[in-house]
Design an enzyme around this catalytic site. Sequence first.
Site, PDB file in Angstrom:
ATOM      1  N   CYS A   1       0.867  -1.105  -0.110  1.00  0.00           N
ATOM      2  CA  CYS A   1       0.109   0.067   0.172  1.00  0.00           C
ATOM      3  C   CYS A   1       0.823   1.191   0.067  1.00  0.00           C
ATOM      4  CB  CYS A   1      -1.112  -0.068   1.204  1.00  0.00           C
ATOM      5  SG  CYS A   1      -2.101  -1.584   1.172  1.00  0.00           S
TER       6      CYS A   1
ATOM      7  N   CYS B   1       6.079  -6.771   5.846  1.00  0.00           N
ATOM      8  CA  CYS B   1       4.936  -7.062   6.565  1.00  0.00           C
ATOM      9  C   CYS B   1       5.518  -8.183   7.710  1.00  0.00           C
ATOM     10  CB  CYS B   1       3.791  -7.646   5.862  1.00  0.00           C
ATOM     11  SG  CYS B   1       2.339  -7.720   6.691  1.00  0.00           S
TER      12      CYS B   1
END
Length: 145
Positions: A86, A103
Site C-alpha cells: 500500500c 510485513c
Amino acid sequence: MSTQTALHGIPLPIFNLASSPSRSHRLVVRAKVEPSEKSVEIMRKFSEKYARQSGTYFCVDKGVTSVVIKGLADHKDSLGAPLCPCRHYDDKAAEVGQGFWNCPCVPMRERKECHCMLFLNPDNDFAGTEQTISLEEIKEATSKI
C-alpha cells in the site's frame, strides 16, 4: 491519462471515457501476472496467525483484507519478501533489503499501526470480528477487480 490519489495515497489512473465512442464499455485495469496460489496461501496463513498473536482483526470489508493479502503475495513472488503493498517505493528491492516495510512492518510491530488496514485494533471503526479468511473468500473478493 492522468492520475488521482485514492485510498492510502495510491495513484489511480483516470481515463477520459467521455471521448469514448460508447460509454457502455467498462474499463477494467488488471495486473499482468497474478501472484501464485502458494504465496497467497502462505500470506493468508501468516495474516491469520499474526492477527491472533497481535490481538488485531481483519477489516469488516473482507475485500480490503483480500487485496492486501494478494499484494503481499505478489511482492513475495516478485521480490522475495512481503513488502507492504500500500505504499509507493522508488526502489522496491532496496526497501526489501532494509526490512522496515516488510510485513509486519516496523510501525505495526512497535505501535500496532497498520497502514494497509490488514491488522486493525478492536476499537478501530473498520475492524471486523474475524481473524480468519479463506482462500475462497480471497479469490472471490479479488476476482471482481
